[in-house]
Design a protein around this motif. Structure first.
Motif, PDB file in Angstrom:
ATOM      1  N   VAL A 169       6.451 -36.903  15.169  1.00 21.32           N
ATOM      2  CA  VAL A 169       5.822 -37.939  15.989  1.00 21.32           C
ATOM      3  C   VAL A 169       4.491 -38.316  15.342  1.00 21.32           C
ATOM      4  N   SER A 170       4.327 -39.597  15.024  1.00 21.51           N
ATOM      5  CA  SER A 170       3.097 -40.052  14.390  1.00 21.51           C
ATOM      6  C   SER A 170       2.212 -40.852  15.340  1.00 21.51           C
ATOM      7  N   GLN A 171       2.812 -41.359  16.421  1.00 19.80           N
ATOM      8  CA  GLN A 171       2.021 -42.157  17.354  1.00 19.80           C
ATOM      9  C   GLN A 171       2.716 -42.227  18.709  1.00 19.80           C
ATOM     10  N   VAL A 172       1.937 -42.151  19.796  1.00 25.17           N
ATOM     11  CA  VAL A 172       2.425 -42.367  21.152  1.00 25.17           C
ATOM     12  C   VAL A 172       1.957 -43.761  21.534  1.00 25.17           C
ATOM     13  N   LEU A 173       2.883 -44.654  21.867  1.00 17.22           N
ATOM     14  CA  LEU A 173       2.550 -46.062  22.063  1.00 17.22           C
ATOM     15  C   LEU A 173       2.364 -46.485  23.516  1.00 17.22           C
ATOM     16  N   VAL A 174       2.684 -45.599  24.473  1.00 15.51           N
ATOM     17  CA  VAL A 174       2.619 -45.957  25.893  1.00 15.51           C
ATOM     18  C   VAL A 174       1.802 -44.905  26.640  1.00 15.51           C
ATOM     19  N   GLU A 175       0.995 -45.362  27.594  1.00 11.01           N
ATOM     20  CA  GLU A 175       0.225 -44.439  28.430  1.00 11.01           C
ATOM     21  C   GLU A 175       1.136 -43.821  29.487  1.00 11.01           C
ATOM     22  N   ASN A 176       0.814 -42.598  29.875  1.00 10.00           N
ATOM     23  CA  ASN A 176       1.574 -41.903  30.901  1.00 10.00           C
ATOM     24  C   ASN A 176       1.543 -42.669  32.222  1.00 10.00           C
ATOM     25  N   ALA A 177       2.684 -42.672  32.918  1.00  9.94           N
ATOM     26  CA  ALA A 177       2.845 -43.280  34.245  1.00  9.94           C
ATOM     27  C   ALA A 177       2.704 -44.799  34.234  1.00  9.94           C
ATOM     28  N   LYS A 178       2.971 -45.430  33.100  1.00 10.45           N
ATOM     29  CA  LYS A 178       2.920 -46.891  32.997  1.00 10.45           C
ATOM     30  C   LYS A 178       4.343 -47.452  32.942  1.00 10.45           C
ATOM     31  N   PRO A 179       4.548 -48.671  33.449  1.00 10.75           N
ATOM     32  CA  PRO A 179       5.877 -49.274  33.383  1.00 10.75           C
ATOM     33  C   PRO A 179       6.244 -49.653  31.942  1.00 10.75           C
ATOM     34  N   VAL A 180       7.523 -49.513  31.630  1.00  7.64           N
ATOM     35  CA  VAL A 180       8.037 -49.918  30.317  1.00  7.64           C
ATOM     36  C   VAL A 180       9.241 -50.826  30.522  1.00  7.64           C
ATOM     37  N   GLU A 181       9.535 -51.629  29.511  1.00 10.88           N
ATOM     38  CA  GLU A 181      10.672 -52.536  29.559  1.00 10.88           C
ATOM     39  C   GLU A 181      11.741 -52.093  28.572  1.00 10.88           C
ATOM     40  N   TYR A 182      12.918 -52.615  28.739  1.00  8.95           N
ATOM     41  CA  TYR A 182      14.033 -52.318  27.842  1.00  8.95           C
ATOM     42  C   TYR A 182      13.651 -52.713  26.416  1.00  8.95           C
TER      43      TYR A 182
END
Length: 155
Positions: A132-145
């Motif tokens: 894993v080189s990068q986490v792109l989303v914050e925890n507990a945030k909505p994501v899309e397909y």
């Protein structure tokens, strides 16, 4: 899938400001798309009677990078993308450690996060071997397909 489930998906779309949703199972396919400024959703399906089919617009294309990248850098990393819409969680519970951090080595079967959709917790696996080189989303945030969640350096 019944009308109650479709209404729940529409409510989830409104709550998370999601403009488009698509679900495909064995003999069933449904696509929901909200109008401009959260207007009335358009429902499209090719299997459910009584609902009209709305073909996807031909103008939809993959997002274009806003900053130039070298071809080697672009192909050197893989993206782990969201297979559904929902809420992204990095850990199995608020008190638990994250499934993965930057620098964590993963295999195709390694769980990297959970996406909650319609009160169901779905484990998302890396589906590739790497670090894993990068986490792109914050925890507990909505994501899309199709939204990238992590970047992975193949090993």
């Amino acid at each position: 899938m019944d009308l109650k489930d479709i209404k729940a998906i529409i409510d989830l779309m409104k709550k998370n400001s999601v403009s488009e949703f698509e679900l495909e199972k064995e003999d069933f396919k449904i696509r929901l798309k909200r109008g401009i400024n959260g207007g009335t959703p358009a429902v499209a399906t090719d299997e459910a009677p009584g609902l009209s089919y709305v073909p996807p617009p031909a103008s939809i294309q993959a997002p274009v990078a806003t900053h130039p990248q070298t071809p080697a850098a672009a192909s050197a990393e893989l993206e782990i993308k969201s297979p559904m819409i929902g809420t992204f969680y990095r850990a199995p519970s608020p008190e638990a450690a994250a499934y993965v951090e930057v620098g964590t080595e993963v295999n195709p079967d390694t769980v990297v996060c959970i996406i909650e959709a319609m009160k169901v917790m779905n484990e998302i696996k890396a589906e590739a071997k790497g670090t894993v080189s990068q986490v792109l989303v914050e925890n507990a945030k909505p994501v899309e397909y199709g939204q990238p969640l992590f970047k992975l350096r193949p090993t």
